[in-house]
Enzyme design. Structure first.
Site, PDB file in Angstrom:
ATOM      1  N   TYR A   1       1.993  -0.747   5.359  1.00 53.84           N
ATOM      2  CA  TYR A   1       1.988  -1.307   3.970  1.00 53.84           C
ATOM      3  C   TYR A   1       0.960  -0.459   3.347  1.00 53.84           C
ATOM      4  CZ  TYR A   1       5.345  -5.059   5.075  1.00 53.84           C
ATOM      5  OH  TYR A   1       6.547  -5.811   5.335  1.00 53.84           O
ATOM      6  N   GLU A   2       0.864  -0.205   2.065  1.00 49.50           N
ATOM      7  CA  GLU A   2       0.021   0.660   1.515  1.00 49.50           C
ATOM      8  C   GLU A   2      -1.382   0.211   1.155  1.00 49.50           C
ATOM      9  OE1 GLU A   2       1.821   1.592  -2.375  1.00 49.50           O
ATOM     10  OE2 GLU A   2       1.311  -0.299  -3.265  1.00 49.50           O
ATOM     11  N   SER A   3      -1.537  -1.268   1.500  1.00 47.05           N
ATOM     12  CA  SER A   3      -2.634  -1.920   1.384  1.00 47.05           C
ATOM     13  C   SER A   3      -3.486  -1.386   2.526  1.00 47.05           C
ATOM     14  CB  SER A   3      -2.578  -3.310   1.434  1.00 47.05           C
ATOM     15  OG  SER A   3      -1.981  -3.669   2.525  1.00 47.05           O
TER      16      SER A   3
ATOM     17  N   GLY B   1       3.671  -3.072  -5.952  1.00 49.27           N
ATOM     18  CA  GLY B   1       3.745  -1.649  -5.733  1.00 49.27           C
ATOM     19  C   GLY B   1       3.117  -1.603  -3.952  1.00 49.27           C
TER      20      GLY B   1
END
Lengths: 267, 281
Positions: A50-52, A267
């Site tokens: 995940y982009e985190s 997002g």
């Protein structure tokens, strides 16, 4: 086999496209459900990112946001956001970028920025987040979304993320060497780009779905492959896995208060 | 020092300011203090503007927003931001929009003392046509066209973190997001923390620690990132994010909520807001 909904069929059909060897950059919402069903059924070895910054995460419930604490707690490692985008995405280590879309066109170009004019929008949407670079740096892009005439349009209002542009070799002409959108799974059908024109073409209809239904919920004249197959109905295991995941998610998000009633989108 | 003083001494009208937190450790208490002190004409910078920027924009404090994803995470759109962009209410808002990759690279470039960030991005993306700060350069070795954006150098950065030690070093754990880069990118940095401990002895040697001399001011505000979360301290208040969608939908409801929950409250209100979100020890 018990009956299933169109949304369940969509999630399960999307999950089947993922392999245990994939390294998948996961968008929130429908992609997140599909990726986790794959992990819990046929692809236990899949790496979900995940982009985190969470790499190799294995959440017990679906996260409401891309930065939920459980993603970090279950990850192999958690890296900073610059490292995520530089080493892992730009570095070419992502095999599949799995995205949702507010608007999409027949060439897999995605709009999540504005409805209407950019300077004077009718509706200001959240924007691209990580998607513009996921769309070009991941080796291929899978997209999953429910069909509607509002979402599947003849012309998108803004090119948030580049798919196949005007079709054909448009990616190559821009110097983009990744494959781009190779799969679209909706609640009615499975679509793949035509090898030459790159236009999304229906290759498989979900059980009980007609060509007319696909056309009625799509804003461009739909092309069907020479041979259109029927998507295999969800197996008992797939359906049970998805329903258990949703039930655990609902229960977890309700624990605080009444959260979790609504879909996740960010997002 | 008290949060009130940390904000008053470090933020000025017209500043470019980043209240960062990538879904985690969002400095809500600091943002609310800035709202109470009534700053004007701010340029707000953040990758993921969420509730706190919706609140600051709705209060008319911002003239410009630099961002890459403006949504209510897990819920949908930001309604005060939309009102400003679509209707110019309560004042028009200039926007400079990027992708996450661009902003992350731009903070990192500033932390590294570079004037711009260079990366492989924005290929075929519409933002490159509407944002004049998105340009391109040719690699001097291969000729490849790469994207370039200016470094992000805020006047002030605000972040929330788990803890500081008595010397003033700051520890960030969990989803570290962009916290370290924004502190090192900004001219001044203010950090709110959950607690102060004597020292960091016994902790893993590779943790994300900001040495005291990189931080301008520290304020202790337990619960200070609510409704976001602090890994190891309390969970995300998902219900509050859902509730915000209703509050922000109406101008009057928004004003009344801000009056009651921000303007008439202080930093000490945050501890009670997370009491029910703390994991049983």
């Amino acid at each position: 086999m018990s009956a299933f909904t169109a949304n369940e069929m969509m999630t399960i059909a999307a999950s089947r496209a993922l392999k245990g060897s994939d390294v998948c950059f996961v968008g929130i919402g429908a992609p997140s459900a599909a990726c986790n069903v794959a992990r819990l059924t046929h692809a236990p070895g899949i790496t979900l990112i995940y982009e985190s910054g969470t790499i190799g995460t294995a959440p017990d419930v679906l996260p409401l946001s891309i930065g939920d604490g459980e993603l970090c707690e279950t990850a192999v490692t958690t890296v900073s956001v610059p490292e995520m985008f530089r080493y892992w995405l730009q570095g070419g280590r992502i095999t599949i970028g799995f995205l949702g879309a507010a608007q999409i066109d027949r060439f897999g170009n995605i709009n999540t920025t504005v409805i209407g004019d950019y300077a004077r929008p009718k509706t200001r949407l959240p924007g691209g987040g990580g998607a513009p670079e996921i769309a070009t740096s991941a080796q291929q892009i899978f997209i999953t979304m429910a069909q509607s005439k509002r979402a599947m349009v003849d012309r998108i209002d803004f090119f948030t993320s580049f798919g196949h542009g005007e079709g054909g070799d448009h990616r190559k002409r821009l110097g983009i060497d990744t494959a781009g959108p190779t799969l679209l799974v909706t609640d009615l059908a499975v679509w793949k780009p035509d090898p030459a024109t790159k236009e999304f073409t229906v290759v498989s209809l979900h059980p009980g779905v007609t060509r007319e239904q696909v056309q009625e919920t799509c804003g461009w004249p739909v092309r069907f492959a020479a041979t259109v197959e029927e998507t295999l109905a969800p197996t008992a295991l797939e359906l049970q896995t998805l329903r258990d995941l949703k039930a655990r998610t609902e229960a977890a998000h309700k624990a605080g208060a009444s959260a979790g009633k609504r879909g996740s989108k960010d997002g | 020092m008290p949060l009130e003083r940390a904000v008053a001494e470090n933020l000025k009208d017209g500043d470019t300011v980043a209240f960062e937190g990538f879904t985690h450790l969002i400095p809500t208490a600091a943002a609310h203090e800035a709202i109470r002190q009534g700053f004007k004409d701010l340029t707000l910078v953040r990758m993921t503007p969420d509730l706190i920027y919706d609140q600051m924009i709705g209060m008319g404090m911002a003239k410009k927003l630099v961002f890459s994803y403006a949504g209510n995470p897990g819920v949908g759109l930001l309604r005060r931001l939309r009102d400003a962009v679509e209707n110019g209410y309560p004042r028009p808002l200039e926007i400079e929009e990027h992708s996450h990759a661009a902003m992350a690279n731009a903070y990192e470039a500033s932390a590294a003392g570079l004037p711009c960030a260079i990366f492989r991005g924005y290929r075929g993306a519409g933002l490159a046509e509407v944002n004049p700060n998105i340009r391109s350069v040719a690699c001097p070795f291969t000729g490849e066209t790469l994207a370039a954006v200016p470094a992000l150098r805020p006047d002030v950065a605000f972040i929330h973190a788990q803890k500081a030690n008595r010397r003033g070093d700051v520890l960030v754990e969990g989803i570290i997001g962009i916290q370290k880069e924004v502190v090192l990118a900004a001219k001044r940095a203010v950090v709110t923390v959950e607690e102060v401990v004597d020292d960091f002895a016994g902790l893993h040697p590779n943790l994300t620690v900001l040495p005291s001399w990189t931080v301008t001011a520290i304020a202790v505000v337990p619960g200070g990132s609510h409704p976001s979360y602090a890994h190891g301290y309390y969970d995300r208040d998902n219900a509050a994010y859902l509730e915000w969608d209703r509050i922000a939908a109406d101008r009057e409801t928004f004003r009344a909520w801000m009056q009651e929950n921000v303007l008439e409250k202080g930093a000490d209100a945050f501890a009670a807001r997370v009491a029910h979100l703390r994991k049983a020890a």
